[in-house]
Design an enzyme around this catalytic site. Sequence first.
Site, PDB file in Angstrom:
ATOM      1  CB  CYS A 144      -8.663  -1.855   1.660  1.00 12.09           C
ATOM      2  SG  CYS A 144      -7.885  -2.660   0.199  1.00 12.09           S
ATOM      3  CB  CYS A 147     -10.879  -1.470  -2.508  1.00 11.66           C
ATOM      4  SG  CYS A 147     -11.288  -2.173  -1.034  1.00 11.66           S
ATOM      5  CB  CYS A 179      -9.215  -6.525   0.933  1.00 15.21           C
ATOM      6  SG  CYS A 179     -10.773  -5.293   0.769  1.00 15.21           S
ATOM      7  CB  CYS A 191     -10.362  -5.082  -3.641  1.00 16.02           C
ATOM      8  SG  CYS A 191      -8.936  -4.918  -2.623  1.00 16.02           S
ATOM      9  CB  CYS A 232       1.573 -10.118  10.991  1.00 14.67           C
ATOM     10  SG  CYS A 232       3.169  -9.432  10.946  1.00 14.67           S
TER      11      CYS A 232
HETATM   12 ZN   LIG Z   1      -9.688  -3.869  -0.620  1.00 12.80          ZN
END
Ligand SMILES: [Zn+2]
Length: 134
Positions: A48, A51, A96, A99, A121
């Site tokens: 990510c 984070c 995610c 976060c 995607c």
């Molecule tokens: Zn994250």
Amino acid sequence: MAQKVEKSDSEWAKQLTPQQYAILRGKATEASFSGEYDSTFDPGTYRCAACGSELFASKTKFEAHCGWPSFYDSIPGSVEFHDDTRMDVVRTEVTCATCGGHLGHVFKGEELSTPIDQRYCINSLSLCFTPDNN
Ligand SMILES: [Zn+2]
């Protein structure tokens, strides 16, 4: 599941680029074929961009010719799913799990020749690639 990383919008705006902020916090979509990871197939892990949590392994990435990085699976427990009704068809938004950042969407039943018939995607700008060491 409760998010593990919580920041205010102004904190995220300081940490992320304006383009990353628009996607991760504002659920925008980057232009197709614009992302730096669209045609990257090196071995490694996609994290990510907000984070740093591990989200996708490079072995699940495939060429979908759709203009965005595509994966047929995510790292277990790393992402969450939400109904996205902003368009006429209901899409499944992927965020995610750590976060809450917007990553992209997942599409199923496209009869792809992948081990799992689904296509994550994902915006390149939501991701940060870490190559394997060897
Ligand atoms: Zn994250």
